[in-house]
Design an enzyme around this catalytic site. Structure first.
Site, short mmCIF file in Angstrom:
data_model
loop_
_atom_site.label_atom_id
_atom_site.label_comp_id
_atom_site.label_asym_id
_atom_site.label_seq_id
_atom_site.Cartn_x
_atom_site.Cartn_y
_atom_site.Cartn_z
N LYS A 1 -21.34 8.96 10.61
CA LYS A 1 -22.00 9.34 9.36
C LYS A 1 -21.88 10.85 9.14
CE LYS A 1 -25.65 5.80 9.29
NZ LYS A 1 -25.24 5.16 8.04
N ARG B 1 -25.80 -5.71 11.18
CA ARG B 1 -25.44 -7.13 11.09
C ARG B 1 -24.86 -7.66 12.41
NH1 ARG B 1 -21.39 -5.91 6.18
NH2 ARG B 1 -22.98 -4.30 5.93
N1 BES Z 1 -28.62 1.95 8.61
C1 BES Z 1 -27.58 1.93 7.64
C2 BES Z 1 -28.08 1.62 6.24
C3 BES Z 1 -29.01 2.64 5.64
C4 BES Z 1 -28.49 3.65 4.86
C5 BES Z 1 -30.36 2.55 5.81
C6 BES Z 1 -29.35 4.59 4.32
C7 BES Z 1 -31.23 3.48 5.25
C8 BES Z 1 -30.70 4.50 4.50
C9 BES Z 1 -26.55 0.88 7.99
O1 BES Z 1 -26.35 0.67 9.35
C10 BES Z 1 -25.25 1.32 7.45
O2 BES Z 1 -24.77 2.33 7.88
N2 BES Z 1 -24.70 0.56 6.50
C11 BES Z 1 -23.46 0.86 5.91
C12 BES Z 1 -22.62 -0.39 5.87
C13 BES Z 1 -21.19 -0.15 5.47
C14 BES Z 1 -20.47 0.63 6.55
C15 BES Z 1 -20.52 -1.48 5.25
C16 BES Z 1 -23.73 1.38 4.50
O3 BES Z 1 -24.64 0.86 3.85
O4 BES Z 1 -23.08 2.32 4.09
MN MN Z 2 -24.95 2.00 10.20
#
Ligand code: BES
Ligand code: MN
Ligand code: ZN
Length: 487
Positions: A268, A342
């Site tokens: 990230k 997931r």
């Molecule tokens: N924990 C994050 C989702 C999230 C983002 C929660 C912002 C709270 C605030 C999750 O694990 C994630 O990173 N999801 C990705 C999925 C993508 C890589 C398919 C996303 O939502 O960008």
């Molecule tokens: Mn994530």
């Protein structure tokens, strides 16, 4: 070394219900806003103009009541807002007294309006209990806060209101524990810490088993092991069971327990990464919910599972392109290591369904940024394979002040989940919140299932209603209330 953290769970204030005002303790009153027409006179008490808006609290230095809190139009929800604003004002007043060399009062009396019903009192209690919540790691003494609120009601209403306040206190304690767990920083909050803390706070009617990385390996929890493999803090599966005699239904709860989400190799950006310490908010809600359900002795069997792992970067981290075998044998082609939630939920869903044979399944997870875009920060995304269950979640949420909006499991995208080199694709093309839900559906064996994506409402930057900045505790109260509705 001194424990650097505030105690978990935080102790909340007590609410008593009484039939009369007592001498000595300061008093607060509630007023509805004057009707919005030209005729109505603005309210004035002790020389202070009162707006009556919910969330507005005025201090009246010379008055019989020291605080006047607005109730807006007097709807139940406004009572929660008013209670939260009032407790903040009372604590500010208390700090002020102490600053000026005065003695800290411990009790505040709050006079209930004639028209307050049970529903109003429940909302008010939630606001009072949660509005003053604060998570602060400090070397100084904690700021003083009011310990008891004495609600003054009609004699004949005292027994009913006492009962409702005691139930609201359990709901509020579930929210507060969820906040505590999610606010705890990830230098403390390893998967083992989360598991040990869950076991410590579960209460006498909940059995807890903590599965370590050896057990997870022997059982084939490939998703949890892949995600947790990049961290020096090994993963855990937290297994909690509440099994009252005579339960008609068995509810399986599964909560995402990512104790920190760096994104893994699909890392990230630095901006906002610190917020990922709350990426176990769904797991926390599930832990707090089963604790609350057991405290209320609801006649529903509940099993709660929290796959806990830290999604980190190292030479042992999982990679995009990996094919991972989940518990039960199904395989996933990894597209992005940041879609870790997931991966761990898939294992836990299959394990929970096969091992415990539940009647219905609900998972809660801070799963997708896409959900924040879709519904904003105050509404939870709800996906369900069963319309009765979906309706039960929405209604349960409405009764406890949590808003849910049903999202579609759009079949047009379901084929995108089919894998090329494995059974399913982790990051199928299409809208993010929906495709994540469609991925999870593959692991639910056709049972009535609801998926709660709380990436938006699980945290807040500001005060609103009963919420304070940081983790909000969203979903915990809904899950307790949902279990109550199944009873
Ligand atoms: N924990 C994050 C989702 C999230 C983002 C929660 C912002 C709270 C605030 C999750 O694990 C994630 O990173 N999801 C990705 C999925 C993508 C890589 C398919 C996303 O939502 O960008
Ligand atoms: Mn994530
Ligand atoms: Zn995550």
């Amino acid at each position: 070394m001194r424990n650097p953290l505030p105690p978990v769970p935080t102790s909340l204030l007590d609410i008593e219900v009484a039939g009369d005002l007592r001498r000595g303790a300061p008093v607060a009153r509630l007023v509805t806003a004057p009707a919005d027409d030209v005729e109505s006179e603005p309210l004035e008490i002790g020389g202070v103009r009162i707006t009556g808006k919910a969330g507005d609290v005025q201090t009246v230095p010379a008055g019989e009541a020291r605080w006047i809190a607005g109730l807006g139009n007097g709807e139940p929800k406004q009572y929660r807002k008013a209670g939260a604003a009032l407790v903040r004002a009372v604590n500010a007043g208390l700090a002020d007294d102490v600053d000026h060399g005065g003695k800290a009062f411990r009790v505040v009396q709050l006079v209930l309006p004639e028209e307050a019903s049970g529903e109003h009192v429940t909302e008010l209690a939630l606001g009072l209990l949660l509005g003053g919540y604060k998570f602060k790691v400090t070397g100084e003494d904690a700021a003083p806060s009011v310990r008891t609120v004495r609600l003054v009601a009609h004699d004949r209403a005292v027994p009913t209101f006492t009962e409702l306040v005691s139930r609201a206190s359990v709901l509020a304690a579930s929210t507060a524990l969820t906040r505590d767990l999610a606010n705890t920083p990830s230098n403390i909050k390893t998967p083992a810490w989360l598991a040990d803390t869950a076991a410590r706070v579960a209460g006498p009617r909940v059995e807890v088993a903590i599965r370590d990385e050896k057990w997870l390996t022997a059982q084939g929890f490939g998703g949890v092991l892949a995600v947790g493999g990049g961290s020096s803090r090994p993963p855990r599966l937290i297994e909690m069971t509440y099994k009252p005699s005579g339960a008609a239904k068995h509810l399986l709860l599964v909560g995402k327990g990512i104790t920190f989400d760096t994104g893994g190799l699909s890392i990230k950006p630095a901006d906002g990464m610190h917020l990922m310490r709350t990426d176990m908010a769904g797991g926390a809600a599930v832990i707090a919910a089963i604790r609350g359900i057991a405290a209320l002795e609801l006649p529903v069997r509940v099993t709660a599972l929290v796959p806990a792992a830290e999604n980190h970067v190292s030479g042992s981290a999982y990679r995009p392109g990996d094919i991972v075998r989940h518990y039960g044998g199904k395989t996933t082609e990894v597209g992005n290591t940041d879609a870790e939630g997931r991966m761990v939920l898939a294992d836990a869903l299959v394990y929970g369904i096969r091992r415990f044979n539940p009647d219905l399944v609900v998972d809660a997870a801070t799963l997708t940024g896409a959900m924040k875009v879709s519904l904003g920060l105050r509404t939870g995304g709800l996906f369900a394979t069963d319309s009765d269950l979906a309706a039960s979640v929405v209604e349960a949420g409405a009764r406890v002040g949590e808003a849910w909006w049903r999202m579609p499991l759009t079949e047009d995208y379901a084929e995108n989940v089919r894998g090329e080199f494995g059974d399913v694709r982790q990051t199928p093309a299409g809208p993010g919140g929906i495709t994540a839900a469609l991925f999870l559906r593959e692991f639910t064996a056709g049972l009535p299932w609801a998926h709660l994506d709380i990436a938006g409402p699980a945290r807040s930057e500001k005060n609103y209603d009963d919420v304070v900045p940081g983790a909000t505790g969203f979903a915990a109260r809904t899950l307790v209330e949902l279990a109550a509705s199944l009873a």
